[in-house]
Motif scaffolding. Structure first.
Motif, PDB file in Angstrom:
ATOM      1  N   ASP A 200     -11.240   2.191  -5.794  1.00 23.37           N
ATOM      2  CA  ASP A 200     -10.213   3.043  -6.395  1.00 23.37           C
ATOM      3  C   ASP A 200      -9.668   2.392  -7.664  1.00 23.37           C
ATOM      4  OD1 ASP A 200      -8.103   4.665  -7.052  1.00 23.37           O
ATOM      5  OD2 ASP A 200      -7.149   4.616  -5.086  1.00 23.37           O
ATOM      6  N   TYR A 201      -9.861   3.044  -8.789  1.00 30.40           N
ATOM      7  CA  TYR A 201      -9.381   2.501 -10.060  1.00 30.40           C
ATOM      8  C   TYR A 201      -7.868   2.350 -10.073  1.00 30.40           C
ATOM      9  CZ  TYR A 201      -8.023   2.309 -14.962  1.00 30.40           C
ATOM     10  OH  TYR A 201      -7.441   1.949 -16.149  1.00 30.40           O
ATOM     11  N   LEU A 202      -7.146   3.268  -9.457  1.00 27.71           N
ATOM     12  CA  LEU A 202      -5.686   3.200  -9.455  1.00 27.71           C
ATOM     13  C   LEU A 202      -5.187   1.949  -8.748  1.00 27.71           C
ATOM     14  CD1 LEU A 202      -4.755   6.944  -8.758  1.00 27.71           C
ATOM     15  CD2 LEU A 202      -4.785   5.727 -10.954  1.00 27.71           C
ATOM     16  N   TYR A 203      -5.974   1.449  -7.816  1.00 27.77           N
ATOM     17  CA  TYR A 203      -5.582   0.250  -7.078  1.00 27.77           C
ATOM     18  C   TYR A 203      -5.589  -0.978  -7.981  1.00 27.77           C
ATOM     19  CZ  TYR A 203      -4.977  -2.696  -2.971  1.00 27.77           C
ATOM     20  OH  TYR A 203      -4.479  -3.566  -2.042  1.00 27.77           O
ATOM     21  N   ILE A 204      -6.394  -0.942  -9.042  1.00 27.51           N
ATOM     22  CA  ILE A 204      -6.473  -2.071  -9.967  1.00 27.51           C
ATOM     23  C   ILE A 204      -5.108  -2.361 -10.575  1.00 27.51           C
ATOM     24  CG2 ILE A 204      -7.499  -2.912 -12.117  1.00 27.51           C
ATOM     25  CD1 ILE A 204      -9.560  -2.751  -9.955  1.00 27.51           C
TER      26      ILE A 204
END
Length: 257
Positions: A200-204
């Motif tokens: 998940d990119y948002l988790y980055i």
């Protein structure tokens, strides 16, 4: 008009060459580089007594640039402050240094001061040092902090030959990507105990912060074991700078490696 990416490095060779290669393969803006020439604890001594509300990183960098003149050009003499769009600082953890005992608060405070590239600047830490980008990552690659600078020789013996020769035989974008994907898996392992490419990119942005990485290093490796989990910051720097497009590109590439 603000357009220049300004990078501050600890060393004069490896960090500079890595950033130059990454600029050529990934980035579309010009990069200027200032070499501080010594470690993060020395830089901390320059800023620790400053009032953070009134800290002007550009002025500190001017001083550094002028001090280093003769070893590299006086970079900032070419630009006004308004032309500097972003500032990034790349330093080693250097937990073996004598000043690390004198300033145990250094890394934590520096990450707090330098947490935004468009303000004071954004700090990225190499664990244990810049040569971590060469380290083959298979899962939990750890290193004994007390071994200090022996890491340079150690990693040069275990890394792929093309990484030892990257200065004279440049890697292409896919080569860099393949190596950095493994370091993204290592960050995921450090933070989430899952050695896989993040899903998940948002988790980055939420959890893969420099502060979060440091806190996990402290609690899982540094305090209990006097070790660190080997990590390069360059992978996360590229993801954070280039965003979801690169994240998805690497996600697809990770499926084939």
């Amino acid at each position: 008009m603000s357009s220049i990416i300004l990078c501050v490095t600890e060393g004069e060779k490896t960090e500079v060459k890595v950033l130059e290669r990454l600029q050529a393969e990934f980035l579309d803006k010009p990069i200027e580089i200032i070499c501080f020439g010594t470690n993060i604890y020395q830089l901390y001594r320059k800023v620790k007594d400053e009032d953070i509300e009134f800290l002007i990183t550009y002025e500190i960098l001017q001083e550094i640039s002028q001090e280093r003149k003769g070893k590299r050009d006086d970079v900032l003499s070419q630009y006004s402050q308004i032309e500097i769009a972003e500032i990034y600082l790349f330093f080693d953890y250097d937990g073996h240094d004598n000043l690390s005992d004198k300033y145990p608060e250094c890394i934590e405070n520096m990450l707090d001061i330098f947490n935004n590239e468009t303000e004071n600047g954004k700090l990225y830490i190499s664990y244990p040092m810049v040569e971590a980008f060469k380290h083959p990552v298979n899962k939990e690659e750890i290193y004994d902090i007390s071994q200090g600078s022996k890491y340079k020789n150690y990693v040069s013996k275990i890394c792929p030959e093309q990484l030892n020769k990257f200065i004279n035989q440049p890697l292409n974008k896919r080569d860099w990507s393949n190596y950095f994907i493994e370091h993204m898996k290592a960050i995921n392992f450090l933070v989430r105990n899952d050695f896989s490419y993040p899903s998940d990119y948002l988790y980055i942005n939420k959890s893969f912060t420099q502060v979060g990485i440091y806190e996990n290093q402290i609690t899982k490796y540094i305090k209990p074991k006097n070790h660190i989990l080997v990590l390069t910051p360059f992978a996360l720097f590229l993801i954070e700078y280039l965003g979801e497009t690169l994240f998805e590109e690497w996600a697809q590439l990770a499926l084939t490696t």
